[in-house]
Structures are given as C-alpha cells and as structure tokens.
Motif scaffolding. Structure first.
Motif, short mmCIF file in Angstrom:
data_model
loop_
_atom_site.label_atom_id
_atom_site.label_comp_id
_atom_site.label_asym_id
_atom_site.label_seq_id
_atom_site.Cartn_x
_atom_site.Cartn_y
_atom_site.Cartn_z
N GLU A 36 -5.79 6.54 8.99
CA GLU A 36 -4.39 6.33 8.62
C GLU A 36 -4.20 5.14 7.67
OE1 GLU A 36 -4.70 9.21 11.30
OE2 GLU A 36 -5.35 7.16 11.83
N ASP A 37 -5.21 4.33 7.53
CA ASP A 37 -5.15 3.21 6.58
C ASP A 37 -5.59 3.62 5.18
OD1 ASP A 37 -6.21 1.28 9.32
OD2 ASP A 37 -4.24 1.09 8.37
N THR A 38 -5.98 4.87 5.00
CA THR A 38 -6.30 5.37 3.66
C THR A 38 -5.06 5.29 2.78
OG1 THR A 38 -8.04 6.85 4.45
CG2 THR A 38 -6.98 7.41 2.34
N ARG A 77 0.83 -1.20 0.00
CA ARG A 77 0.00 0.00 0.00
C ARG A 77 0.86 1.25 0.00
NH1 ARG A 77 -2.79 0.43 6.05
NH2 ARG A 77 -0.85 0.73 7.24
N GLN A 78 0.24 2.35 -0.43
CA GLN A 78 0.92 3.64 -0.44
C GLN A 78 -0.03 4.72 0.02
OE1 GLN A 78 2.55 5.00 -4.23
NE2 GLN A 78 4.17 6.09 -3.11
N PRO A 79 0.13 5.19 1.26
CA PRO A 79 -0.70 6.29 1.74
C PRO A 79 -0.40 7.56 0.96
CG PRO A 79 0.33 5.13 3.56
CD PRO A 79 0.99 4.65 2.32
N PRO A 80 -1.33 8.50 0.92
CA PRO A 80 -1.09 9.74 0.19
C PRO A 80 0.17 10.45 0.67
CG PRO A 80 -3.39 9.56 0.84
CD PRO A 80 -2.68 8.43 1.49
N GLY A 81 1.05 10.77 -0.25
CA GLY A 81 2.25 11.51 0.09
C GLY A 81 3.34 10.72 0.79
N LYS A 82 3.14 9.39 0.87
CA LYS A 82 4.13 8.55 1.57
C LYS A 82 4.65 7.45 0.64
CE LYS A 82 2.17 9.36 6.15
NZ LYS A 82 1.67 8.74 7.41
N GLY A 83 5.60 6.69 1.15
CA GLY A 83 6.20 5.63 0.36
C GLY A 83 5.41 4.34 0.37
N LEU A 84 5.91 3.37 -0.37
CA LEU A 84 5.28 2.06 -0.43
C LEU A 84 5.53 1.27 0.85
CD1 LEU A 84 6.33 1.14 -4.08
CD2 LEU A 84 4.01 1.66 -3.31
N GLU A 85 4.52 0.53 1.27
CA GLU A 85 4.61 -0.31 2.46
C GLU A 85 4.18 -1.72 2.11
OE1 GLU A 85 1.92 0.64 5.67
OE2 GLU A 85 3.13 -0.42 7.16
N TRP A 86 5.09 -2.68 2.27
CA TRP A 86 4.74 -4.08 2.06
C TRP A 86 3.92 -4.56 3.24
CZ3 TRP A 86 5.94 -8.65 4.71
CH2 TRP A 86 5.73 -9.84 4.02
#
Length: 120
Positions: A90-92, A40-49
C-alpha cells in the motif's frame, strides 16, 4: 530558480525501510521561511502530504504516517531525506519532494517524482 530532484531505490521489499533523498539546487534548505516537504501519490489516488522539515530543522508529520516516518537533512549537501519504515504494498506510490510556503501551505516548487514499488 530552485530545483528539486528525488533519488533512491525504485523497488523496496515489504517490511523494509524506504529511503529517498531530495537534492535542492538554486536555493538553500536553511533559508529562512521555507519548509521542505514529501508528498506521495499512490496509483489511481490523490496526493498525500507526508511531512516536512523546516529551515530551522524542525520536523512535522502527517498523523497517519507519523509512527513510520522520519525526515532529516544534510545541510552540507543541501539535501533532505525521507525514511518510511515497515512498508507494505500500500506504500507503492510516486514520491515527490517539494518546497512549501508556510501559512499558505502552498507547494511552489516540485521535483519530478520517483516511483517506488513495494513488492517481494
């Protein structure tokens, strides 16, 4: 060539469970060797496995999300599913499914991604 497509609701209320399905075509999720992942990738943030399910059915999760995450599969439909419980705003994020190459951890095929917004 393998193709992946995410599907599921675009809006989830806080405290509910987010559920997304990834449909795979052009290759079987039970083919020896590959893992099938959610990122996932939250708005304005990096990728999270977030986690993965192996060709064998074994599952692996990010330690930070393990308590809220479940990944399963339906081999008859060649699909795998993400469930994330107790969601907050925050899970958006844009949620992606992808094929992962073990050992190298490379992600060599991706879905287009789907935006999930957590809001009341």
């Amino acid at each position: 060539q393998v193709q992946l497509q995410e599907s599921g609701p675009g809006l989830v209320k806080p405290s509910q469970t987010l559920s997304l399905t990834c449909t795979v075509s052009g290759g079987s999720i039970t083919t020896n060797y590959y893992y099938w992942s959610w990122i996932r990738q939250p708005p304005g943030k990096g990728l999270e496995w977030m986690g993965a399910i192996a060709y064998s059915g074994s599952t692996y999760y990010s330690p930070s999300l393990k308590s809220r995450t479940s990944i399963s599969r339906d081999t008859s439909k060649n699909q795998f599913t993400l469930q994330l419980s107790s969601v907050t705003p925050e899970d958006t994020a844009v949620y992606y499914c992808a094929r992962e190459v073990p050992l190298s951890n490379a992600l060599d095929a991706w879905g287009q991604g789907t935006l999930v917004t957590v809001s009341s």
